[in-house]
Design a protein around this motif. Structure first.
Motif: not given
Ligand SMILES: [Zn+2]
Length: 122
Positions: A75-78, A102, A105, A110, A113-114
């Motif tokens: 997952d690109p969010r991670n 985290s 999902t 994920v 907040d990156r």
């Protein structure tokens, strides 16, 4: 008559191939290599360095929430492009118990907040 001990015959056994661990199998997989490459094509610079106005090539694609903590594999969010320095620094902090917020999902955990990663690393 002197008696010499029989020379021990050295046995050359073929080195036993070690089974790759699950982690090695993941990181060697075509799916991961493709994902990692595409993340760094979109984001060729370390995202942490960029946030502090430094420039470094992204050497690795980091799982923000570690896979062993249930972080989403693809997952690109991670995923985050990082230089080796920041990746090693993050790994060291994880070894000391770093925990990032985290959420669960469908694809795994994920980060909430990156930017938290950037704050922790800078
Ligand atoms: Zn960096």
């Amino acid at each position: 008559m002197p008696h010499l001990p029989k020379a021990r015959r050295r046995r050359y056994l073929p080195e036993r191939k070690r089974e790759p661990t699950g982690d090695q199998r993941f990181y060697n997989s075509t799916a991961w290599r493709k994902t990692s490459r595409s993340v760094r094509q979109r984001q060729p610079l370390c995202e942490v360095c960029t946030a502090i106005d430094q420039v470094a090539v992204a050497d690795v694609t980091d799982h923000i929430i570690a896979r062993e903590d249930g972080g989403a594999d693809y997952d690109p969010r991670n995923l985050m492009a990082m230089c080796a320095y920041h990746h090693n620094r993050k790994s060291a902090l994880e070894g000391q118990g770093l925990e990032l917020d985290s959420k669960r999902t469908m694809s795994g955990r994920v980060p909430v907040d990156r930017d938290e990663v950037i704050k922790v690393l800078t």
